[in-house]
Design an enzyme around this catalytic site. Structure first.
Site, PDB file in Angstrom:
ATOM      1  N   HIS A  21      24.059  -0.516   2.571  1.00  0.00           N
ATOM      2  CA  HIS A  21      24.302   0.481   1.288  1.00  0.00           C
ATOM      3  C   HIS A  21      24.236   2.109   1.898  1.00  0.00           C
ATOM      4  O   HIS A  21      24.509   2.264   3.005  1.00  0.00           O
ATOM      5  CB  HIS A  21      22.857   0.078   0.492  1.00  0.00           C
ATOM      6  CG  HIS A  21      21.604   0.642   0.838  1.00  0.00           C
ATOM      7  ND1 HIS A  21      21.179   1.785   1.438  1.00  0.00           N
ATOM      8  CD2 HIS A  21      20.465   0.054   1.136  1.00  0.00           C
ATOM      9  CE1 HIS A  21      20.024   1.942   1.745  1.00  0.00           C
ATOM     10  NE2 HIS A  21      19.586   0.763   1.659  1.00  0.00           N
ATOM     11  N   HIS A  24      22.142   3.862   4.328  1.00  0.00           N
ATOM     12  CA  HIS A  24      22.536   3.551   5.746  1.00  0.00           C
ATOM     13  C   HIS A  24      23.785   4.400   6.104  1.00  0.00           C
ATOM     14  O   HIS A  24      23.770   5.392   7.225  1.00  0.00           O
ATOM     15  CB  HIS A  24      23.138   2.191   6.045  1.00  0.00           C
ATOM     16  CG  HIS A  24      21.974   1.313   5.712  1.00  0.00           C
ATOM     17  ND1 HIS A  24      21.997   0.380   4.715  1.00  0.00           N
ATOM     18  CD2 HIS A  24      20.631   0.987   6.290  1.00  0.00           C
ATOM     19  CE1 HIS A  24      20.824  -0.447   4.697  1.00  0.00           C
ATOM     20  NE2 HIS A  24      19.978   0.118   5.512  1.00  0.00           N
ATOM     21  N   CYS A 130       3.591  -6.091   7.471  1.00  0.00           N
ATOM     22  CA  CYS A 130       4.507  -6.098   6.539  1.00  0.00           C
ATOM     23  C   CYS A 130       5.774  -6.530   7.413  1.00  0.00           C
ATOM     24  O   CYS A 130       6.133  -5.936   8.086  1.00  0.00           O
ATOM     25  CB  CYS A 130       4.705  -4.602   6.046  1.00  0.00           C
ATOM     26  SG  CYS A 130       6.018  -4.513   4.874  1.00  0.00           S
ATOM     27  N   CYS A 133       8.724  -4.049   6.843  1.00  0.00           N
ATOM     28  CA  CYS A 133       8.613  -2.835   7.996  1.00  0.00           C
ATOM     29  C   CYS A 133       8.640  -3.390   9.459  1.00  0.00           C
ATOM     30  O   CYS A 133       8.686  -2.657  10.363  1.00  0.00           O
ATOM     31  CB  CYS A 133       7.383  -2.133   7.747  1.00  0.00           C
ATOM     32  SG  CYS A 133       7.263  -1.149   6.269  1.00  0.00           S
ATOM     33  N   CYS A 155       2.499  -3.218   0.727  1.00  0.00           N
ATOM     34  CA  CYS A 155       2.948  -2.266   1.558  1.00  0.00           C
ATOM     35  C   CYS A 155       3.179  -1.192   0.649  1.00  0.00           C
ATOM     36  O   CYS A 155       3.948  -1.238  -0.347  1.00  0.00           O
ATOM     37  CB  CYS A 155       3.918  -2.808   2.359  1.00  0.00           C
ATOM     38  SG  CYS A 155       5.032  -1.436   3.096  1.00  0.00           S
ATOM     39  N   HIS A 158       7.249  -1.029   0.816  1.00  0.00           N
ATOM     40  CA  HIS A 158       8.161  -2.123   0.128  1.00  0.00           C
ATOM     41  C   HIS A 158       7.489  -2.567  -1.110  1.00  0.00           C
ATOM     42  O   HIS A 158       8.217  -3.252  -1.856  1.00  0.00           O
ATOM     43  CB  HIS A 158       8.245  -3.217   1.031  1.00  0.00           C
ATOM     44  CG  HIS A 158       9.207  -2.938   2.428  1.00  0.00           C
ATOM     45  ND1 HIS A 158       8.724  -2.263   3.227  1.00  0.00           N
ATOM     46  CD2 HIS A 158      10.628  -3.096   2.271  1.00  0.00           C
ATOM     47  CE1 HIS A 158       9.772  -2.152   4.118  1.00  0.00           C
ATOM     48  NE2 HIS A 158      10.618  -2.433   3.489  1.00  0.00           N
ATOM     49  N   LYS A 305      13.785   5.531  -3.851  1.00  0.00           N
ATOM     50  CA  LYS A 305      14.493   5.195  -2.546  1.00  0.00           C
ATOM     51  C   LYS A 305      15.415   4.172  -2.809  1.00  0.00           C
ATOM     52  O   LYS A 305      15.450   3.070  -3.379  1.00  0.00           O
ATOM     53  CB  LYS A 305      13.305   4.913  -1.555  1.00  0.00           C
ATOM     54  CG  LYS A 305      13.923   4.624  -0.287  1.00  0.00           C
ATOM     55  CD  LYS A 305      12.995   4.365   0.812  1.00  0.00           C
ATOM     56  CE  LYS A 305      13.718   4.186   2.369  1.00  0.00           C
ATOM     57  NZ  LYS A 305      14.268   2.806   2.362  1.00  0.00           N
ATOM     58  N   LYS A 308      17.938  -2.575  -1.430  1.00  0.00           N
ATOM     59  CA  LYS A 308      18.563  -3.606  -2.148  1.00  0.00           C
ATOM     60  C   LYS A 308      17.554  -4.620  -2.985  1.00  0.00           C
ATOM     61  O   LYS A 308      18.105  -5.123  -4.033  1.00  0.00           O
ATOM     62  CB  LYS A 308      19.304  -4.360  -1.013  1.00  0.00           C
ATOM     63  CG  LYS A 308      20.353  -3.854  -0.238  1.00  0.00           C
ATOM     64  CD  LYS A 308      21.822  -4.142  -1.097  1.00  0.00           C
ATOM     65  CE  LYS A 308      23.005  -3.610  -0.225  1.00  0.00           C
ATOM     66  NZ  LYS A 308      24.077  -3.617  -0.777  1.00  0.00           N
TER      67      LYS A 308
END
Length: 530
Positions: A21, A24, A130, A133, A155, A158, A305, A308
């Site tokens: 996305h 990145h 996690c 991670c 987490c 996430h 943040k 996806k």
């Protein structure tokens, strides 16, 4: 030891569990701008990027899609990750995959050295893990779940439940390096940047370091531990080593000596791996620590943040299909203060495209070259006596080049572009004030007309060089239009910090028709409705 003129820059290597996305792409563009600038500065530059393909996350994703993990990685690399680099004009010198033989062989050599030197031991471990991670989470990143995850530990990054894992593992004696790490941060305050990231890392290490579990036995998708094939290497320990295996660690001593140490560009969520675990690993192996670790902020969509899983991910082509790659690169490097979080906005992107790129830079270039064609048969006119207004442009060009170069050296990309853009704004103001179209009507003011257009043309040449790392497609078109390609090629052999030296585009240089740099676009439906 790398020479002082070397500049080895890395991006993180990205998980291939899904397509990229714009978060990145943001990292890739930032690294590319830095690398292109350093190349134009004459530095021995090497830009490395790649993909992280081992670990439980990739194994589970591949299994869910009914394929083997290597087949899944191959598919994603070729269909998504490498095409991303072409889409946004990334000039990487190498692309490493953690499934490459050169990487796997280098990891095995590195592990064996640490084991032989007594930095690794066997033990048992139980902790909350996690998968997102790929990390046993510290207490600071474990929170109570809410909603469907109420009553569970999740987490903090996430927001998904953690798994309690108990395994017999091999451990890296990371706690032995606590004092050396603190001494590193103290003696080299710019090792971790920006300052907020450095403070976070120092505080974390001061709380005390624990030894690091570096192997797994609950799955087999990874690089085998060389002395015990029943274990595979912890994915982060494996992944971090790409930075040295890609430049010859354990296989090409000369290349490794030429390139290492590196500058690492990372997202702030993986700062601790790069600023704590990685230098400790290098210290244990007797290798130099990196030059710098720079943690940039997150791209935010709707205040969250980019993700996806949370449906806030935006594919890069959703932007480039409408605005083009140059606008993508410019927007994210100019609109966001590098090193801090920044919010993405379709409206802001469209507004900056029109005001700054199309009207500000593109229209400036078009007007100047069109007047050269109309009044001087498409050649660079010869300058006459310099007025204070001309001198101001010349002095600003030199100042902008030097300031931008210094800012790039400190990873302040947004500030460097702002310094260059002062020249864009000044040239637009200069053209408005000098009114070359009015000068052209008076034959007695022909010399003044030539001086004004020479000044404006030379200003465009400076902008073409300084903006080439940011908007390479538009500046390539401008170079071609400004004069003979061999002439401009020779100009670019000069260090970019010297771009502001005046008179490097000779009078009489034949110019060419300029293609539209930033075409008018209809933004309705291209972003505002998304």
């Amino acid at each position: 030891m790398a020479t002082r003129s070397s500049f080895f820059l890395t991006t993180p290597i990205f998980y291939v569990n899904d397509a990229p996305h714009i978060g990145h792409a943001y990292t890739e563009v930032a690294a590319d701008v830095l690398a292109r600038w350093h190349r134009q500065a004459g530095d021995d530059t090497w830009l490395l990027t790649g993909t992280d393909e081992h670990g439980q996350k990739i194994l589970r994703t591949a299994t869910a899609n009914g394929v083997a993990p290597k087949e899944w990685a191959d598919r994603l690399v070729e269909s998504a990750w490498k095409p991303l680099l072409e889409l946004i004009d990334i000039s990487n010198d190498d692309f490493i995959r953690t499934t490459d033989a050169r990487h796997e062989e280098g990891v095995a050599k590195f592990l064996q050295k640490l084991y032989d030197d007594g930095h690794i031991y066997a033990g048992e471990f139980e902790a909350l893990y996690c998968v997102g991670c790929e990390e046993f989470k510290p207490k600071s990143e474990i929170v109570d779940g809410t909603g469907e995850f109420e009553g569970q530990k999740v987490c903090a990054i996430h927001s998904k439940p953690l798994e309690l894992l108990q395994e017999k593992n091999y451990f890296f004696r990371m706690s032995d390096f606590q004092d050396r790490l603190l001494a590193l941060y103290e003696s080299r305050p710019d090792f971790v940047q920006p300052a907020s990231a450095r403070n976070e890392v120092v505080a974390f290490v001061q709380q005390g370091l624990e030894d690091l579990s570096i192997s797994r036995t609950s799955f087999d998708w990874g690089i085998p531990i060389p002395w015990d094939s029943s274990h595979v290497t912890y994915v982060w320990f494996d992944a971090l080593l790409n930075y040295v295996t890609a430049v010859g660690y354990g296989s090409d001593e000369a290349e490794f000596g030429r390139r290492w140490p590196a500058n690492h560009l990372v997202g702030k969520d993986i700062l601790r791996f790069h600023a704590v675990i990685w230098p400790a690993m290098l210290m244990a192996a007797g290798l130099e620590v990196p030059e710098h670790v720079f943690a940039h902020g997150w791209l935010l969509v709707g205040g969250e943040k980019m993700s996806k899983s949370k449906l806030t991910g935006i594919a890069p082509n959703e932007i480039t299909d409408t605005f083009g790659s140059d606008a993508f690169r410019y927007y994210f490097m100019r609109a966001i203060s590098f090193g801090h979080d920044g919010s993405f906005s379709w409206e802001d992107l469209a507004a900056r495209y029109q005001a700054e790129l199309a009207n500000g830079f593109g229209n400036l270039a078009s007007r100047v070259l069109a007047m050269n064609a109309k009044y001087f048969e498409g050649q660079v006119p010869a300058a006459g006596a310099e007025d204070p207004a001309d001198a101001a442009i010349r002095e600003l060009a030199a100042s902008a080049a030097l300031r931008a170069d210094a800012l790039i050296g400190g990873f302040a990309i947004h500030e460097a572009i702002a310094a260059v853009w002062e020249l864009v704004d000044a040239l637009n103001g200069y053209i408005t004030e000098q009114e070359p179209w009015a000068l052209a009507k008076d034959p007695e003011r022909r010399e003044r007309l030539a001086t004004v257009l020479n000044t404006a043309t030379e200003g465009l040449r400076v902008l073409a060089e300084l903006l080439a790392p940011v908007i390479p497609e538009a500046t390539a078109k401008l170079w071609t239009a400004l004069g003979a390609e061999e002439t401009l090629g020779a100009l670019l052999e000069q260090p970019i910090r010297e771009a502001g030296e005046w008179g490097r585009l000779p009078a009489g240089t034949q110019q060419h028709k300029l293609d539209v740099l930033f075409p008018r676009i209809e933004t309705e439906g291209a972003g505002a409705a998304k």
